[in-house]
Scaffold this motif. Sequence first.
Motif, PDB file in Angstrom:
ATOM      1  N   PRO A 176      44.007  51.415  43.981  1.00  0.00           N
ATOM      2  CA  PRO A 176      43.616  52.680  43.857  1.00  0.00           C
ATOM      3  C   PRO A 176      42.049  52.960  44.491  1.00  0.00           C
ATOM      4  O   PRO A 176      41.315  51.871  44.374  1.00  0.00           O
ATOM      5  CB  PRO A 176      43.596  52.797  42.348  1.00  0.00           C
ATOM      6  N   ASP A 177      41.550  54.071  44.603  1.00  0.00           N
ATOM      7  CA  ASP A 177      40.253  54.518  44.879  1.00  0.00           C
ATOM      8  C   ASP A 177      39.381  54.187  43.851  1.00  0.00           C
ATOM      9  O   ASP A 177      39.640  54.434  42.620  1.00  0.00           O
ATOM     10  CB  ASP A 177      39.908  55.906  45.286  1.00  0.00           C
ATOM     11  N   GLY A 222      44.086  45.201  38.733  1.00  0.00           N
ATOM     12  CA  GLY A 222      43.049  44.343  38.900  1.00  0.00           C
ATOM     13  C   GLY A 222      42.048  44.941  37.810  1.00  0.00           C
ATOM     14  O   GLY A 222      42.106  45.526  36.895  1.00  0.00           O
ATOM     15  N   LYS A 223      40.686  44.354  37.883  1.00  0.00           N
ATOM     16  CA  LYS A 223      39.628  44.558  36.983  1.00  0.00           C
ATOM     17  C   LYS A 223      38.497  44.634  37.785  1.00  0.00           C
ATOM     18  O   LYS A 223      38.109  44.048  38.706  1.00  0.00           O
ATOM     19  CB  LYS A 223      39.590  43.664  36.011  1.00  0.00           C
ATOM     20  N   ARG A 224      37.586  45.764  37.237  1.00  0.00           N
ATOM     21  CA  ARG A 224      36.078  46.023  37.783  1.00  0.00           C
ATOM     22  C   ARG A 224      35.252  45.986  36.598  1.00  0.00           C
ATOM     23  O   ARG A 224      35.536  46.506  35.546  1.00  0.00           O
ATOM     24  CB  ARG A 224      36.331  47.362  38.482  1.00  0.00           C
ATOM     25  N   GLN A 225      34.072  45.318  36.822  1.00  0.00           N
ATOM     26  CA  GLN A 225      33.188  45.318  35.820  1.00  0.00           C
ATOM     27  C   GLN A 225      32.128  46.535  36.112  1.00  0.00           C
ATOM     28  O   GLN A 225      31.494  46.653  37.016  1.00  0.00           O
ATOM     29  CB  GLN A 225      32.035  43.861  36.116  1.00  0.00           C
ATOM     30  N   GLN A 226      32.018  47.291  34.896  1.00  0.00           N
ATOM     31  CA  GLN A 226      31.273  48.515  35.070  1.00  0.00           C
ATOM     32  C   GLN A 226      30.190  48.425  33.973  1.00  0.00           C
ATOM     33  O   GLN A 226      30.426  48.517  32.588  1.00  0.00           O
ATOM     34  CB  GLN A 226      31.943  49.711  34.786  1.00  0.00           C
ATOM     35  N   GLY A 227      28.858  47.761  34.304  1.00  0.00           N
ATOM     36  CA  GLY A 227      27.957  47.644  33.191  1.00  0.00           C
ATOM     37  C   GLY A 227      28.434  46.582  32.295  1.00  0.00           C
ATOM     38  O   GLY A 227      28.565  45.310  32.613  1.00  0.00           O
ATOM     39  N   THR A 228      28.421  46.742  30.816  1.00  0.00           N
ATOM     40  CA  THR A 228      28.967  45.551  29.990  1.00  0.00           C
ATOM     41  C   THR A 228      30.667  45.754  29.609  1.00  0.00           C
ATOM     42  O   THR A 228      30.989  45.025  28.922  1.00  0.00           O
ATOM     43  CB  THR A 228      28.155  45.707  28.781  1.00  0.00           C
ATOM     44  N   SER A 229      31.222  46.579  30.157  1.00  0.00           N
ATOM     45  CA  SER A 229      32.573  46.770  30.033  1.00  0.00           C
ATOM     46  C   SER A 229      33.338  46.427  31.307  1.00  0.00           C
ATOM     47  O   SER A 229      32.999  46.311  32.371  1.00  0.00           O
ATOM     48  CB  SER A 229      32.811  48.400  29.727  1.00  0.00           C
ATOM     49  N   THR A 230      34.581  45.923  30.953  1.00  0.00           N
ATOM     50  CA  THR A 230      35.633  45.580  31.892  1.00  0.00           C
ATOM     51  C   THR A 230      36.838  46.657  31.956  1.00  0.00           C
ATOM     52  O   THR A 230      37.541  47.004  31.229  1.00  0.00           O
ATOM     53  CB  THR A 230      36.124  44.261  31.694  1.00  0.00           C
ATOM     54  N   ILE A 231      36.819  47.290  33.244  1.00  0.00           N
ATOM     55  CA  ILE A 231      37.882  48.301  33.343  1.00  0.00           C
ATOM     56  C   ILE A 231      38.846  47.750  34.141  1.00  0.00           C
ATOM     57  O   ILE A 231      38.897  47.050  35.082  1.00  0.00           O
ATOM     58  CB  ILE A 231      37.506  49.437  34.235  1.00  0.00           C
ATOM     59  N   ARG A 232      40.100  47.807  33.548  1.00  0.00           N
ATOM     60  CA  ARG A 232      41.361  47.529  34.331  1.00  0.00           C
ATOM     61  C   ARG A 232      42.102  48.546  34.910  1.00  0.00           C
ATOM     62  O   ARG A 232      42.045  49.751  34.336  1.00  0.00           O
ATOM     63  CB  ARG A 232      42.397  46.868  33.198  1.00  0.00           C
ATOM     64  N   TYR A 233      42.811  48.480  35.931  1.00  0.00           N
ATOM     65  CA  TYR A 233      43.313  49.443  36.797  1.00  0.00           C
ATOM     66  C   TYR A 233      44.719  48.888  37.224  1.00  0.00           C
ATOM     67  O   TYR A 233      44.876  47.722  37.460  1.00  0.00           O
ATOM     68  CB  TYR A 233      42.521  49.927  37.700  1.00  0.00           C
ATOM     69  N   GLY A 234      45.522  49.706  37.763  1.00  0.00           N
ATOM     70  CA  GLY A 234      46.680  49.293  38.412  1.00  0.00           C
ATOM     71  C   GLY A 234      47.928  50.373  38.861  1.00  0.00           C
ATOM     72  O   GLY A 234      47.495  51.607  38.579  1.00  0.00           O
ATOM     73  N   TYR A 235      49.089  49.871  39.060  1.00  0.00           N
ATOM     74  CA  TYR A 235      50.256  50.834  39.256  1.00  0.00           C
ATOM     75  C   TYR A 235      51.210  50.296  38.553  1.00  0.00           C
ATOM     76  O   TYR A 235      51.299  48.860  38.218  1.00  0.00           O
ATOM     77  CB  TYR A 235      50.683  50.668  40.886  1.00  0.00           C
ATOM     78  N   VAL A 236      52.100  51.149  38.206  1.00  0.00           N
ATOM     79  CA  VAL A 236      53.426  50.875  37.419  1.00  0.00           C
ATOM     80  C   VAL A 236      54.338  50.814  38.687  1.00  0.00           C
ATOM     81  O   VAL A 236      54.710  52.050  39.181  1.00  0.00           O
ATOM     82  CB  VAL A 236      53.645  51.512  36.413  1.00  0.00           C
ATOM     83  N   VAL A 237      55.199  49.985  38.983  1.00  0.00           N
ATOM     84  CA  VAL A 237      56.209  49.875  40.076  1.00  0.00           C
ATOM     85  C   VAL A 237      57.527  49.797  39.484  1.00  0.00           C
ATOM     86  O   VAL A 237      57.712  48.751  38.405  1.00  0.00           O
ATOM     87  CB  VAL A 237      55.859  48.704  41.078  1.00  0.00           C
ATOM     88  N   TYR A 238      58.647  50.315  39.804  1.00  0.00           N
ATOM     89  CA  TYR A 238      59.970  50.243  39.285  1.00  0.00           C
ATOM     90  C   TYR A 238      60.717  49.918  40.595  1.00  0.00           C
ATOM     91  O   TYR A 238      60.925  50.397  41.587  1.00  0.00           O
ATOM     92  CB  TYR A 238      60.428  51.721  38.749  1.00  0.00           C
ATOM     93  N   TYR A 239      61.740  48.803  40.202  1.00  0.00           N
ATOM     94  CA  TYR A 239      62.781  48.365  41.044  1.00  0.00           C
ATOM     95  C   TYR A 239      64.137  48.894  40.619  1.00  0.00           C
ATOM     96  O   TYR A 239      64.328  48.551  39.659  1.00  0.00           O
ATOM     97  CB  TYR A 239      62.719  46.691  41.234  1.00  0.00           C
ATOM     98  N   ASN A 240      64.583  49.813  41.634  1.00  0.00           N
ATOM     99  CA  ASN A 240      65.806  50.169  41.317  1.00  0.00           C
ATOM    100  C   ASN A 240      67.004  49.525  41.937  1.00  0.00           C
ATOM    101  O   ASN A 240      67.083  49.423  43.250  1.00  0.00           O
ATOM    102  CB  ASN A 240      65.813  51.823  41.924  1.00  0.00           C
ATOM    103  N   PRO A 241      67.793  48.795  41.190  1.00  0.00           N
ATOM    104  CA  PRO A 241      68.919  47.953  41.835  1.00  0.00           C
ATOM    105  C   PRO A 241      70.082  48.592  42.329  1.00  0.00           C
ATOM    106  O   PRO A 241      70.570  48.037  43.333  1.00  0.00           O
ATOM    107  CB  PRO A 241      69.133  47.057  40.482  1.00  0.00           C
TER     108      PRO A 241
END
Length: 785
Positions: A176-177, A222-241
């Motif tokens: 993500p951006d 993934g994660k990104r350090q922003q000052g003293t905080s750790t931001i986590r981010y990502g996607y939720v992906v679904y597998y349709n059988p």
Amino acid sequence: MANRSRKLTPKASKLNQPRAGAMKRVVKKPQKKLKRGSWLSSILAIAIILSSASLIMAFAWISVLFIFNPDKVSWLNKILPAWAQIPLGKHERPQTLKQIQLDLSKKNQIFRKTLPLHQDVKTSFLLPVFQQRANCQSDCEELVELRVYERSEELEFKSQSENYYYLATQLSVTGPDESFVISSLLDGTSEPQDINIPLPLTQVQRFEGKTPSSGVWFDLRGKRQQGTSTIRYGYVVYYNPERTNLLQMLSWTSPNGQLPKWQQLTGDGTKELIVDQTVGLEPHLQVYQVKPLKLFLKPIQLEAITLKSSTFKDSGYQNALSIARSGLWTPAFEWLKFIKKQRKGVLPEAAQAQMDLIRLHSQLTKIQAQKIWASPSQEVLADLIDGRWEKALQVFEASPHNAQEIATLLKADEKRLWNRIVAALQVNPNRREVQAWFALILAVQRGEEHANSWLKAQPKITKDNLAYIQGLLSRLNGKETSQISSTHPSQIVGTVQLITQVTNIEWLQPNPPADLKLMDNQVWYQVEVSAFNDGKRWLNFPFENFNPPKTDAAKFFWKTLGITSDPEIQIIVWLPNGEQKITIAAIKAVQLQGKVLRLLAAGPKIPDNQNEVLQPKPLALTNAALEWVQPSPITLRELHQQNPQRVKVMLSSLWQSLQQSGEVPGGAIPSFEQMQEKFGDWPVQVIDLTNNAQPEIILTISPEAIASLNQPTPKIQRKNTQQDRDRTIIFSDGNKIIYTDFTGNYLQRLSAIAKLSGVQSLALLVENAHNYSFKRWSEKNQRFE
């Protein structure tokens, strides 16, 4: 001979006569021969026709397979020449895992651990494909693709010693951006930044446990350090059988580093996806429901529960939503409970979902408001967020120091408290306590004259209420005295003891030095420093290589410890009933002897710790030193419902640890059912302490809980010892014990979990034999140090 000829001649001549009987016999014989030949010909013809039909049907079936599933006729490649080879479906021949890995390496891509799609990982799996990032310092492997492989069932490959797999589907991945990731940190008053740099995704994990729908859900993060905080981010992906495809369902970001989780929130029996975007004391939970979608390739979607006005036309309900949108979760929830009771416990489905979302936020703000805070400003902030107007005013009125500190809080408010107060006044404009907080914010941000003008303009304000609120405004007169200098604020933690005599020459004071004297109702406190922040990093006892200058050493200490800008320190004592008593003392002098750093502080006397064995040692800390972290507890039984396998292994390790410490006798470990019956109601907390995005389990055990095991030992029967206090044991995500108070000397106790200023990871505040210390997780040594 002639006679013989003559005899024969008449017979021969007779044959030429038209005798009917003879003619019939002559014709009948050849007819019989023709019928036998026709029968044989028919049989042969039928056989040829049937063989041709079988061949036609076989070729037709092979043609159908070739069109719809070429892999099913791949066995023909064994007998066909190279120029006539059948091109396989799935665009490529099945491959072994080694062949897949080799192909990826040729593309400079990285083969990582496969994730199962079914119970049998050999049947099908998800393969995350990574790629090395250029000019990278950390988290250098970036996720670029997801692939789903299914085992080949063709005879040509099924008979091989190794499993062969074909590529069923794939999904390209770009992170993500950056602007989206940091958007959760904005407070609503800041303009979002348009930063289109994609951030890398470095991990893939399957959501375990029961999840909605028949497919499989994955978390890419993934994660990104922003000052003293750790931001986590990502996607939720679904597998349709059913469609054999991968769908990106949601982009998420969490400024507090929490991972999305499935949890049953509403009453429909289906779990919702919860994304925690809480910042500080401000709860913000995004909740998504799985909803059907009439699209062939995407039959479901994740739909957020919002607090926008619903089709439920009820004025009280709309008012409750309004104050909930401002952040007054608990008052809104109480109002909705009343409305639901009036409607005999029935609300429309969408309205019930909104109520459940409000309830979830209310639970968080209630927990914060019920905590014992180290500073008045933190306590008031938690109270106001939960709508506890009266309780917050009591803290404000408790002391002049409280009023000045809370004034600083109100002055720095960027509309989060203001919006709550405005929303509350819109619902009930005549409530005295809400009017008081509105006037206090006006006074500190726009001036006391402005606040008084607003008060006098209120149409229904009584004289008593006007006088009361103006009295509160007068308490703000001393707020300008606490100016913050350019140096860093003091961040100090230590143990405290009362002392009766002070010798001036033993202590360093800033110039000009003065006699160390107490004011009325004050006592001396000696603080032995356990840790402090010098503005760049945290330093811990013992303070080695800490050499102040020979000239003006006091100034060096005042600046290094941050006392110049913030000379106040809180003294905290625990009473026998568990209640905290806090007083504010002023730091007057400093002392360094060997490796021990001490502070001299003067302040009001608070009750002595009546039983130093059973109660924590008195604690000293400055206002900016730390922030307490207190995850909401759940029972072991509830945790078992979420992760049964982990709890089974953990209970076995727990019993062994209790055996080793002598709390329960040795011998065979009880069955899981027996241990679950004994431990099921014990509270646990779940939080990531090791910065690996996997939560640890914190189990705090009371003496009564140990006694309930009905395993008395001589140790347990001892009175007034350290065993009579709560003890803690922490299990890693791999169910290893990484911290325990069940040690041989019983002198170590986990007092709290804290977030230190300027430190990414959480810290354990541990009480030792003589002082307190902080322990943080060492990635290198895999332990708390």
